[in-house]
Scaffold this motif. Sequence first.
Motif, mmCIF file in Angstrom:
data_model
loop_
_atom_site.group_PDB
_atom_site.id
_atom_site.type_symbol
_atom_site.label_atom_id
_atom_site.label_comp_id
_atom_site.label_asym_id
_atom_site.label_seq_id
_atom_site.Cartn_x
_atom_site.Cartn_y
_atom_site.Cartn_z
ATOM 1 N N TRP A 16 0.825 -1.215 0.000
ATOM 2 C CA TRP A 16 0.000 0.000 0.000
ATOM 3 C C TRP A 16 0.860 1.267 0.000
ATOM 4 O O TRP A 16 0.321 2.371 -0.038
ATOM 5 C CB TRP A 16 -0.917 0.018 1.233
ATOM 6 C CG TRP A 16 -2.109 -0.879 1.117
ATOM 7 C CD1 TRP A 16 -2.312 -2.059 1.748
ATOM 8 C CD2 TRP A 16 -3.263 -0.654 0.310
ATOM 9 N NE1 TRP A 16 -3.526 -2.602 1.397
ATOM 10 C CE2 TRP A 16 -4.129 -1.749 0.511
ATOM 11 C CE3 TRP A 16 -3.655 0.353 -0.566
ATOM 12 C CZ2 TRP A 16 -5.363 -1.866 -0.124
ATOM 13 C CZ3 TRP A 16 -4.889 0.247 -1.200
ATOM 14 C CH2 TRP A 16 -5.719 -0.850 -0.985
ATOM 15 N N ASN B 186 -0.185 3.694 -5.560
ATOM 16 C CA ASN B 186 0.013 2.677 -4.534
ATOM 17 C C ASN B 186 0.198 1.347 -5.249
ATOM 18 O O ASN B 186 -0.155 1.217 -6.430
ATOM 19 C CB ASN B 186 -1.134 2.639 -3.518
ATOM 20 C CG ASN B 186 -2.457 2.256 -4.156
ATOM 21 O OD1 ASN B 186 -2.545 1.283 -4.911
ATOM 22 N ND2 ASN B 186 -3.514 3.007 -3.845
ATOM 23 N N MET C 177 -0.902 -1.873 -4.251
ATOM 24 C CA MET C 177 -1.723 -2.979 -3.741
ATOM 25 C C MET C 177 -2.968 -3.131 -4.610
ATOM 26 O O MET C 177 -3.868 -2.283 -4.582
ATOM 27 C CB MET C 177 -2.145 -2.717 -2.292
ATOM 28 C CG MET C 177 -3.008 -3.823 -1.713
ATOM 29 S SD MET C 177 -2.182 -5.438 -1.694
ATOM 30 C CE MET C 177 -0.936 -5.158 -0.429
ATOM 31 N N HIS D 219 -6.554 -3.920 -5.724
ATOM 32 C CA HIS D 219 -7.796 -3.988 -4.958
ATOM 33 C C HIS D 219 -8.963 -3.700 -5.899
ATOM 34 O O HIS D 219 -8.760 -3.329 -7.043
ATOM 35 C CB HIS D 219 -7.769 -2.977 -3.804
ATOM 36 C CG HIS D 219 -7.641 -1.550 -4.264
ATOM 37 N ND1 HIS D 219 -6.428 -1.014 -4.652
ATOM 38 C CD2 HIS D 219 -8.566 -0.555 -4.418
ATOM 39 C CE1 HIS D 219 -6.597 0.247 -5.003
ATOM 40 N NE2 HIS D 219 -7.898 0.553 -4.873
ATOM 41 N N CYS E 237 -4.967 -0.719 -9.278
ATOM 42 C CA CYS E 237 -4.298 0.152 -8.315
ATOM 43 C C CYS E 237 -4.696 1.596 -8.600
ATOM 44 O O CYS E 237 -5.360 1.894 -9.598
ATOM 45 C CB CYS E 237 -2.783 -0.019 -8.391
ATOM 46 S SG CYS E 237 -2.199 -1.640 -7.827
#
Length: 271
Positions: free
Chosen positions: A204, A223, A225, A227, A241
């Motif tokens: 993150w 970032n 990570m 998601h 991201c």
Amino acid sequence: MFVMRNIKERFLSTGKKLIAAVLIAANLLVYAPDMSFAQESVSPYKDLIIKMDDTGDDVILLQNRLRDLGYYPYKITGQFGSVTRTAVINFQKGNDLDADGIVGGKTAEILFENSAKRISQSSIRIPTPKPTPTPKPVTYGKLIEWNDVKKMISRGSKFKLRDFYTGIEYYVIMVGGHKHCDFEPATKNDTAKFKKTYGGKWSWDRRPVLARINGRWYAGSVNGMPHGYETISGNGMENQCCLHFLNSRTHGTNSICSKHQYCIKVAAGKK
């Protein structure tokens, strides 16, 4: 009687030989033009063609001959570039030939004849080499408001990102986002490069980046990570991201992320 007969026979024999000699001479005169044509010399360079971007032994031969004639006072490279072409054109002009910069036909024949016109070193203008300037590395990006970025990209837009710290570049595709840009790497190779900027594992953590949009570099922050939901299949990364620009906001809290804004200023050279 015997003596007279012998003289007569000698006379006839001599006459026959004379007639035979005359006939042989006549035949030689008749066929002489054909024999002359058969012995006519043909230039060994008649079918030679040397032109721009050629390389190899023919070019070496050409450059050596042009240097011998004074048109090419340079190093022999075996590469037919712009300098060699200029030398060929100067030779063609100096020898009343079509100045097309190509060695072939009449140019090839005259080039290697003793009658080829030479030129003195003082008569030729040697061009000063102009080295191609090395592009300056892009160090920082321009600060730009997210609302202005939205006018240039939309869902499906593909553009390049450059990691500020490592210089690693990869392509991404905008897959959504209203308050900032949601993106995914364009290919598996791009995903590997993106992940490499994070030391090979998702995180993150925010990182400053430069985004290449419409021919200019802009300061941004990402970032690392994945998601949300998967949009691009086969790129080696599930989900997406985030990419932030100046004053962009988060989806959940609709707030300006101070960490992203700090990285954006780093990418712009303001920190």
